[in-house]
Write a protein that holds these residues in place. Structure first.
Motif, PDB file in Angstrom:
ATOM      1  N   THR A 146     -58.566  -9.021  -1.507  1.00 58.98           N
ATOM      2  CA  THR A 146     -57.795  -7.768  -1.565  1.00 58.98           C
ATOM      3  C   THR A 146     -56.556  -7.951  -2.444  1.00 58.98           C
ATOM      4  N   GLY A 147     -56.239  -6.856  -3.097  1.00 57.16           N
ATOM      5  CA  GLY A 147     -55.018  -6.856  -3.897  1.00 57.16           C
ATOM      6  C   GLY A 147     -53.835  -6.312  -3.091  1.00 57.16           C
ATOM      7  N   HIS A 148     -52.781  -5.927  -3.841  1.00 55.10           N
ATOM      8  CA  HIS A 148     -51.560  -5.511  -3.140  1.00 55.10           C
ATOM      9  C   HIS A 148     -50.780  -4.518  -4.003  1.00 55.10           C
ATOM     10  N   ALA A 149     -50.099  -3.567  -3.337  1.00 58.13           N
ATOM     11  CA  ALA A 149     -49.200  -2.619  -4.011  1.00 58.13           C
ATOM     12  C   ALA A 149     -47.771  -2.935  -3.595  1.00 58.13           C
ATOM     13  N   ALA A 150     -46.986  -3.394  -4.524  1.00 55.98           N
ATOM     14  CA  ALA A 150     -45.570  -3.680  -4.261  1.00 55.98           C
ATOM     15  C   ALA A 150     -44.724  -2.502  -4.737  1.00 55.98           C
ATOM     16  N   ALA A 151     -43.588  -2.313  -4.116  1.00 56.20           N
ATOM     17  CA  ALA A 151     -42.711  -1.177  -4.449  1.00 56.20           C
ATOM     18  C   ALA A 151     -41.358  -1.679  -4.920  1.00 56.20           C
ATOM     19  N   VAL A 152     -40.854  -1.048  -5.949  1.00 53.16           N
ATOM     20  CA  VAL A 152     -39.515  -1.337  -6.471  1.00 53.16           C
ATOM     21  C   VAL A 152     -38.735  -0.019  -6.490  1.00 53.16           C
ATOM     22  N   ASP A 153     -37.568  -0.034  -5.897  1.00 52.34           N
ATOM     23  CA  ASP A 153     -36.691   1.138  -5.910  1.00 52.34           C
ATOM     24  C   ASP A 153     -35.349   0.757  -6.528  1.00 52.34           C
ATOM     25  N   VAL A 154     -34.908   1.550  -7.498  1.00 50.36           N
ATOM     26  CA  VAL A 154     -33.612   1.340  -8.142  1.00 50.36           C
ATOM     27  C   VAL A 154     -32.849   2.666  -8.089  1.00 50.36           C
ATOM     28  N   LEU A 155     -31.697   2.651  -7.459  1.00 48.18           N
ATOM     29  CA  LEU A 155     -30.876   3.859  -7.327  1.00 48.18           C
ATOM     30  C   LEU A 155     -29.471   3.575  -7.858  1.00 48.18           C
ATOM     31  N   GLY A 156     -28.920   4.519  -8.567  1.00 50.50           N
ATOM     32  CA  GLY A 156     -27.566   4.335  -9.103  1.00 50.50           C
ATOM     33  C   GLY A 156     -26.936   5.651  -9.477  1.00 50.50           C
ATOM     34  N   THR A 157     -25.689   5.597  -9.842  1.00 44.40           N
ATOM     35  CA  THR A 157     -24.951   6.798 -10.229  1.00 44.40           C
ATOM     36  C   THR A 157     -24.203   6.559 -11.543  1.00 44.40           C
ATOM     37  N   SER A 158     -23.867   7.643 -12.171  1.00 45.23           N
ATOM     38  CA  SER A 158     -22.954   7.519 -13.311  1.00 45.23           C
ATOM     39  C   SER A 158     -21.587   7.078 -12.783  1.00 45.23           C
ATOM     40  N   SER A 159     -20.698   6.769 -13.693  1.00 46.18           N
ATOM     41  CA  SER A 159     -19.405   6.223 -13.265  1.00 46.18           C
ATOM     42  C   SER A 159     -18.258   7.034 -13.839  1.00 46.18           C
ATOM     43  N   TYR A 160     -17.063   6.705 -13.382  1.00 48.88           N
ATOM     44  CA  TYR A 160     -15.867   7.369 -13.892  1.00 48.88           C
ATOM     45  C   TYR A 160     -15.556   6.942 -15.326  1.00 48.88           C
ATOM     46  N   GLU A 161     -16.281   5.936 -15.823  1.00 49.53           N
ATOM     47  CA  GLU A 161     -16.079   5.525 -17.217  1.00 49.53           C
ATOM     48  C   GLU A 161     -16.629   6.555 -18.192  1.00 49.53           C
ATOM     49  N   LYS A 162     -17.579   7.371 -17.731  1.00 53.66           N
ATOM     50  CA  LYS A 162     -18.207   8.406 -18.567  1.00 53.66           C
ATOM     51  C   LYS A 162     -18.783   7.822 -19.860  1.00 53.66           C
TER      52      LYS A 162
END
Length: 483
Positions: A146-162
């Motif tokens: 059997t194989g496998h399904a791995a999950a990657v989650d990346v969350l971020g926001t813009s910054s005050y540096e603009k």
């Protein structure tokens, strides 16, 4: 002289300018910092797509093929899964495998999800002996089948540096790794076609990653990544190369299902797609609105308590305006000073004129007939001779001083010099009879000013008659005939 005054005003302006501050960008004050620095400009958007158009092209559905290599260039072999550290991939990492990527940019928020589909590991790996805490599968399933399904989650926001960069606050990689550290994870555009990732948990995983769109339509990209995974104080590193193509949602979902089937991924190991929450790793994703705000999301509508550190300060007044105000102040101060000086000078002049004329009036008073319009020429000449004790036809300075002193009139040195100079208009150091009469005729204002304050005092008939004669003297000094 004018240049020197301007320079002095400029120096004064430079000294006081910092304390004269007001609203920037107005006529009197310097330009706003935000005019050249978007961090200070409240009208400059925090939204990523407004800051860089690449985020529009970079989003969407992508399907890729990845290959992993060890530092010596050989394919990266499968590794046992450590049930304690949740590290290791016990599947076919030594052959190309598929990734299904969905990137979404909404306002200030960046969402990046990857489904990684691994095939079953080879027989040689499955036959190896496992150590304590090791497994040759993740979850259920059978090694090699059997194989496998791995999950990657990346969350971020813009910054005050603009600056179009994304500060990543959540990064889960594979089956068991946790969130990224705030100060070590970011995504930023390099140019119109390239994006650079820098991420990791210090002491656990370090990852640098470059992706470049390779077609004119920006529907294909290639990438290279370098990993260093620290295990038991030793670093295990590998490199990844991949290509991705952009597809629509329907094609993406269809090919994902086909990849599950082709790699024998069990139904219970398949990922929850479409998403019903913020993460593919739905079992390990404590993300809510407060999490986004705590991460520094600059969206003030969603996170009203978040405030930019880049606040436009009050601006200093323009140098030209400060110089103008300084010069205006100096002009007004000079005008006021001149006015006060003139007023004091007139009062001094009126005083010594009145005292002089009243002194003369005392001399001619007894001979002036009541009801007359003023002293006659002979009476004026008689008064002149009382001052001219040298009888040479001229009043000398010392003779005038003695005459005033004998009559009880005391003037300070300055007032006496001004009095004599007012009579000696030609500056000869002596006063003739014509000068004497002319001066008496010019004293009317001083005598009248002095009389106004003394008329009501009432100190006897003699003094009143003296003041009257003094006014007559200053109003009607007839010297022409004798001159």
């Amino acid at each position: 002289m004018k240049i020197a005054a301007t320079r002095i005003a400029a120096l004064i302006a430079a000294f006081i300018r910092p304390s004269w501050a007001g609203r920037c960008g107005t006529p009197l004050f310097e330009a706003c910092i935000g005019a050249s620095d978007p961090r200070y400009d409240p009208s400059a958007s925090f939204d990523l797509k407004d800051q860089d158009a690449i985020w529009e092209e970079y989003g969407g559905y992508w399907i890729g093929t990845n290959e992993n290599f060890a530092p010596d260039g050989s394919p990266r072999p499968p590794s046992p899964y450590n049930t304690d550290t949740k590290q290791g991939i016990p599947y076919a990492t030594d052959v190309p495998f598929q990734t299904f990527v969905n990137r979404t940019v909404v306002g200030t928020r960046y969402h990046h999800h990857i489904a990684v589909i691994y095939g079953p590991a080879g027989e040689a790996f499955c036959a190896r002996e496992l150590g304590p805490g090791e497994a040759n599968v993740i979850g259920t399933g059978t090694c090699g089948r059997t194989g496998h399904a791995a999950a990657v989650d990346v969350l971020g926001t813009s910054s005050y540096e603009k600056d179009a960069s994304v500060d990543i606050f959540w990064w889960t990689n594979g089956q068991g790794r946790g969130p990224a550290l705030l100060d070590t994870s970011s995504v930023r555009p390099v140019d119109d076609h390239t994006v650079f990732f820098s991420a990791g948990n210090v002491g656990e995983l370090l990852w640098s990653h470059t992706q470049q769109m390779t077609t004119k339509d920006r529907d294909e990209l290639s990438g290279v990544a370098s990993f260093v995974l620290f295990q038991e104080d030793e670093g295990v590193s590998w490199n990844m190369f991949y290509r991705q193509r952009k597809v629509d949602e329907e094609e993406w979902l269809q090919e994902l299902e086909e990849a599950y089937e082709a790699n024998s991924v069990l139904e219970e190991d398949r990922l929850q797609i479409p998403l019903k929450g913020p993460c593919l790793r739905s079992w390990d994703c404590p993300i809510d609105e407060l999490t986004w705000c705590d991460a520094g999301d600059p969206n003030t509508e969603a996170c009203p308590n978040n405030v930019s550190p880049y606040q436009e300060p009050d601006a200093p007044m323009k140098t030209g305006a400060v110089v103008g105000f300084v010069i205006l102040g100096a002009v007004l101060a000079s005008a006021l000073g001149y006015f006060l000086w003139r007023r004091a000078s007139r009062r001094r002049k009126a005083r010594y004129e009145r005292l002089f004329v009243e002194r003369i009036a005392k001399e001619v008073g007894p001979s002036v007939r009541r009801g007359s319009v003023g002293p006659s020429e002979s009476e004026l000449l008689s008064a002149f001779k009382r001052v001219d004790t040298g009888d040479d036809g001229y009043i000398q300075k010392e003779e005038l001083r003695a005459f005033l002193s004998d009559g009880g009139v005391e003037l300070d040195g300055r007032d006496f010099d001004l009095l004599f100079a007012s009579m000696d208009l030609k500056g000869r150091g002596r006063v003739n009879f014509l000068d004497f009469c002319a001066y008496l005729g010019s004293c009317r204002a001083g005598v009248e000013d002095g009389a106004e304050g003394r008329e009501t005092a009432g100190s006897g008939d003699v003094e009143e008659r003296t003041r009257k004669i003094a006014r007559q003297l200053s109003a009607n000094s007839r010297c022409v005939a004798l001159g």
